[in-house]
Motif scaffolding. Structure first.
Motif, PDB file in Angstrom:
ATOM      1  N   ASP A  13       0.868  -1.178   0.000  1.00 14.42           N
ATOM      2  CA  ASP A  13       0.000   0.000   0.000  1.00 14.42           C
ATOM      3  C   ASP A  13       0.897   1.217   0.000  1.00 14.42           C
ATOM      4  O   ASP A  13       1.911   1.262   0.704  1.00 14.42           O
ATOM      5  N   LEU A  14       0.519   2.224  -0.796  1.00 10.45           N
ATOM      6  CA  LEU A  14       1.308   3.442  -0.899  1.00 10.45           C
ATOM      7  C   LEU A  14       0.775   4.511   0.039  1.00 10.45           C
ATOM      8  O   LEU A  14      -0.431   4.726   0.126  1.00 10.45           O
ATOM      9  N   ALA A  15       1.681   5.180   0.737  1.00 11.19           N
ATOM     10  CA  ALA A  15       1.318   6.332   1.550  1.00 11.19           C
ATOM     11  C   ALA A  15       1.233   7.548   0.625  1.00 11.19           C
ATOM     12  O   ALA A  15       1.875   7.592  -0.420  1.00 11.19           O
ATOM     13  N   ALA A  16       0.434   8.538   0.990  1.00 15.36           N
ATOM     14  CA  ALA A  16       0.297   9.751   0.186  1.00 15.36           C
ATOM     15  C   ALA A  16       1.504  10.646   0.423  1.00 15.36           C
ATOM     16  O   ALA A  16       2.055  10.668   1.528  1.00 15.36           O
ATOM     17  N   PRO A  17       1.928  11.383  -0.547  1.00 14.89           N
ATOM     18  CA  PRO A  17       1.483  11.352  -1.937  1.00 14.89           C
ATOM     19  C   PRO A  17       2.121  10.178  -2.675  1.00 14.89           C
ATOM     20  O   PRO A  17       3.222   9.753  -2.324  1.00 14.89           O
ATOM     21  N   PRO A  18       1.443   9.648  -3.683  1.00 16.26           N
ATOM     22  CA  PRO A  18       2.003   8.514  -4.424  1.00 16.26           C
ATOM     23  C   PRO A  18       3.211   8.945  -5.256  1.00 16.26           C
ATOM     24  O   PRO A  18       3.352  10.124  -5.576  1.00 16.26           O
ATOM     25  N   PRO A  19       4.071   8.004  -5.601  1.00 18.59           N
ATOM     26  CA  PRO A  19       5.218   8.364  -6.434  1.00 18.59           C
ATOM     27  C   PRO A  19       4.772   8.745  -7.842  1.00 18.59           C
ATOM     28  O   PRO A  19       3.677   8.385  -8.285  1.00 18.59           O
ATOM     29  N   SER A  20       5.624   9.447  -8.538  1.00 18.20           N
ATOM     30  CA  SER A  20       5.369   9.832  -9.923  1.00 18.20           C
ATOM     31  C   SER A  20       5.259   8.582 -10.790  1.00 18.20           C
ATOM     32  O   SER A  20       5.946   7.582 -10.539  1.00 18.20           O
ATOM     33  N   THR A  21       4.434   8.652 -11.793  1.00 16.77           N
ATOM     34  CA  THR A  21       4.304   7.517 -12.722  1.00 16.77           C
ATOM     35  C   THR A  21       5.618   7.269 -13.463  1.00 16.77           C
ATOM     36  O   THR A  21       5.797   6.203 -14.045  1.00 16.77           O
ATOM     37  N   ALA A  22       6.546   8.223 -13.426  1.00 16.01           N
ATOM     38  CA  ALA A  22       7.847   8.049 -14.076  1.00 16.01           C
ATOM     39  C   ALA A  22       8.657   6.918 -13.441  1.00 16.01           C
ATOM     40  O   ALA A  22       9.554   6.370 -14.077  1.00 16.01           O
ATOM     41  N   VAL A  23       8.358   6.547 -12.184  1.00  9.38           N
ATOM     42  CA  VAL A  23       9.111   5.473 -11.528  1.00  9.38           C
ATOM     43  C   VAL A  23       8.501   4.100 -11.798  1.00  9.38           C
ATOM     44  O   VAL A  23       9.091   3.087 -11.427  1.00  9.38           O
ATOM     45  N   ASP A  24       7.350   4.054 -12.443  1.00 10.06           N
ATOM     46  CA  ASP A  24       6.710   2.779 -12.776  1.00 10.06           C
ATOM     47  C   ASP A  24       7.648   1.976 -13.678  1.00 10.06           C
ATOM     48  O   ASP A  24       8.115   2.464 -14.696  1.00 10.06           O
ATOM     49  N   GLY A  25       7.954   0.758 -13.275  1.00 11.48           N
ATOM     50  CA  GLY A  25       8.821  -0.107 -14.062  1.00 11.48           C
ATOM     51  C   GLY A  25      10.297   0.015 -13.751  1.00 11.48           C
ATOM     52  O   GLY A  25      11.115  -0.688 -14.344  1.00 11.48           O
ATOM     53  N   THR A  26      10.668   0.897 -12.823  1.00 12.88           N
ATOM     54  CA  THR A  26      12.083   1.077 -12.490  1.00 12.88           C
ATOM     55  C   THR A  26      12.490   0.142 -11.348  1.00 12.88           C
ATOM     56  O   THR A  26      11.651  -0.393 -10.625  1.00 12.88           O
ATOM     57  N   TRP A  27      13.789  -0.046 -11.204  1.00 11.00           N
ATOM     58  CA  TRP A  27      14.333  -0.842 -10.109  1.00 11.00           C
ATOM     59  C   TRP A  27      14.391   0.004  -8.851  1.00 11.00           C
ATOM     60  O   TRP A  27      14.919   1.123  -8.869  1.00 11.00           O
ATOM     61  N   VAL A  28      13.824  -0.539  -7.759  1.00  7.06           N
ATOM     62  CA  VAL A  28      13.801   0.175  -6.488  1.00  7.06           C
ATOM     63  C   VAL A  28      14.150  -0.769  -5.349  1.00  7.06           C
ATOM     64  O   VAL A  28      14.134  -1.994  -5.502  1.00  7.06           O
ATOM     65  N   GLU A  29      14.424  -0.157  -4.196  1.00  2.22           N
ATOM     66  CA  GLU A  29      14.576  -0.883  -2.942  1.00  2.22           C
ATOM     67  C   GLU A  29      13.507  -0.379  -1.992  1.00  2.22           C
ATOM     68  O   GLU A  29      13.293   0.827  -1.884  1.00  2.22           O
ATOM     69  N   ILE A  30      12.813  -1.321  -1.343  1.00  2.00           N
ATOM     70  CA  ILE A  30      11.787  -0.973  -0.359  1.00  2.00           C
ATOM     71  C   ILE A  30      12.228  -1.553   0.974  1.00  2.00           C
ATOM     72  O   ILE A  30      12.451  -2.756   1.099  1.00  2.00           O
ATOM     73  N   SER A  31      12.355  -0.686   1.975  1.00  2.00           N
ATOM     74  CA  SER A  31      12.804  -1.080   3.306  1.00  2.00           C
ATOM     75  C   SER A  31      11.621  -1.018   4.267  1.00  2.00           C
ATOM     76  O   SER A  31      10.981   0.023   4.405  1.00  2.00           O
ATOM     77  N   VAL A  32      11.325  -2.151   4.937  1.00  2.00           N
ATOM     78  CA  VAL A  32      10.189  -2.221   5.859  1.00  2.00           C
ATOM     79  C   VAL A  32      10.630  -2.872   7.171  1.00  2.00           C
ATOM     80  O   VAL A  32      11.609  -3.613   7.216  1.00  2.00           O
ATOM     81  N   GLU A  33       9.887  -2.575   8.234  1.00  2.00           N
ATOM     82  CA  GLU A  33      10.146  -3.199   9.532  1.00  2.00           C
ATOM     83  C   GLU A  33       9.955  -4.708   9.423  1.00  2.00           C
ATOM     84  O   GLU A  33       8.964  -5.173   8.851  1.00  2.00           O
ATOM     85  N   ARG A  34      10.886  -5.470   9.956  1.00  2.00           N
ATOM     86  CA  ARG A  34      10.787  -6.929   9.933  1.00  2.00           C
ATOM     87  C   ARG A  34       9.465  -7.403  10.563  1.00  2.00           C
ATOM     88  O   ARG A  34       8.846  -8.349  10.097  1.00  2.00           O
ATOM     89  N   ASN A  35       9.012  -6.720  11.609  1.00  2.00           N
ATOM     90  CA  ASN A  35       7.775  -7.127  12.296  1.00  2.00           C
ATOM     91  C   ASN A  35       6.525  -6.912  11.455  1.00  2.00           C
ATOM     92  O   ASN A  35       5.440  -7.321  11.857  1.00  2.00           O
ATOM     93  N   SER A  36       6.650  -6.258  10.298  1.00  2.00           N
ATOM     94  CA  SER A  36       5.488  -6.058   9.421  1.00  2.00           C
ATOM     95  C   SER A  36       5.421  -7.098   8.307  1.00  2.00           C
ATOM     96  O   SER A  36       4.524  -7.057   7.475  1.00  2.00           O
ATOM     97  N   VAL A  37       6.362  -8.052   8.292  1.00  2.00           N
ATOM     98  CA  VAL A  37       6.466  -9.007   7.189  1.00  2.00           C
ATOM     99  C   VAL A  37       6.081 -10.414   7.661  1.00  2.00           C
ATOM    100  O   VAL A  37       6.593 -10.908   8.661  1.00  2.00           O
ATOM    101  N   SER A  38       5.162 -11.023   6.894  1.00  2.00           N
ATOM    102  CA  SER A  38       4.731 -12.396   7.169  1.00  2.00           C
ATOM    103  C   SER A  38       4.902 -13.246   5.917  1.00  2.00           C
ATOM    104  O   SER A  38       4.815 -12.738   4.789  1.00  2.00           O
ATOM    105  N   LEU A  39       5.094 -14.533   6.128  1.00  2.00           N
ATOM    106  CA  LEU A  39       5.253 -15.491   5.021  1.00  2.00           C
ATOM    107  C   LEU A  39       4.134 -16.514   5.079  1.00  2.00           C
ATOM    108  O   LEU A  39       3.872 -17.088   6.134  1.00  2.00           O
ATOM    109  N   TRP A  40       3.505 -16.752   3.941  1.00  4.25           N
ATOM    110  CA  TRP A  40       2.423 -17.716   3.822  1.00  4.25           C
ATOM    111  C   TRP A  40       2.826 -18.775   2.797  1.00  4.25           C
ATOM    112  O   TRP A  40       3.079 -18.444   1.639  1.00  4.25           O
ATOM    113  N   PRO A  41       2.902 -20.048   3.189  1.00  2.00           N
ATOM    114  CA  PRO A  41       3.265 -21.096   2.225  1.00  2.00           C
ATOM    115  C   PRO A  41       2.096 -21.388   1.300  1.00  2.00           C
ATOM    116  O   PRO A  41       0.932 -21.204   1.672  1.00  2.00           O
TER     117      PRO A  41
END
Length: 133
Positions: free
Chosen positions: A102-130
């Protein structure tokens, strides 16, 4: 994404923390599968319960290759191609596996669509479902 799931321990609320290893990296996250399935290989779906924002926890990638890494500060960094969904969300393709955000406001420019990025999130917000293919 096919990963090897290894036991790490449990947190105070009883959820299992596991370390997953794949061809693109390793990280610790919450395991939402059967505890008896730890110690094996699984295809997994990554679920992230943290909003992301450009120039916040999304930035241009330093490398043009997929990756999953852990930072010392208890954060997980996903590296892949960003796809904007147009409905307030984004999809990151990491080694052929889509991860929804989910994107927080304001959303990124459409110019970044399709580009390589890094997203850093808190480990406690990540779950794995087999899941089975």
């Amino acid at each position: 994404m096919l990963v090897r799931v290894e036991a790490v321990g449990q947190v105070a609320d009883g959820r299992a923390m596991v370390r997953v290893r794949s061809e693109v990296g390793a990280a610790a996250a919450f395991w939402c599968g059967d505890p008896t399935e730890v110690g094996r290989e699984h295809h997994v779906e990554w679920t992230v319960e943290e909003d992301v924002a450009w120039d916040g926890n999304i930035r241009p990638a330093t490398s043009l290759s997929p990756g999953v890494d852990e930072e010392e500060a208890g954060r997980i960094v996903f590296r892949g191609r960003l796809g904007l969904t147009g409905d307030g969300g984004a999809m990151l393709e990491v080694a052929g596996t889509p991860i929804l955000f989910d994107l927080a406001a304001p959303p990124p420019s459409t110019a970044v669509d399709g580009t390589w990025v890094e997203i850093s999130v808190e480990r406690n917000s990540v779950s794995l479902w087999p899941y089975l293919l």
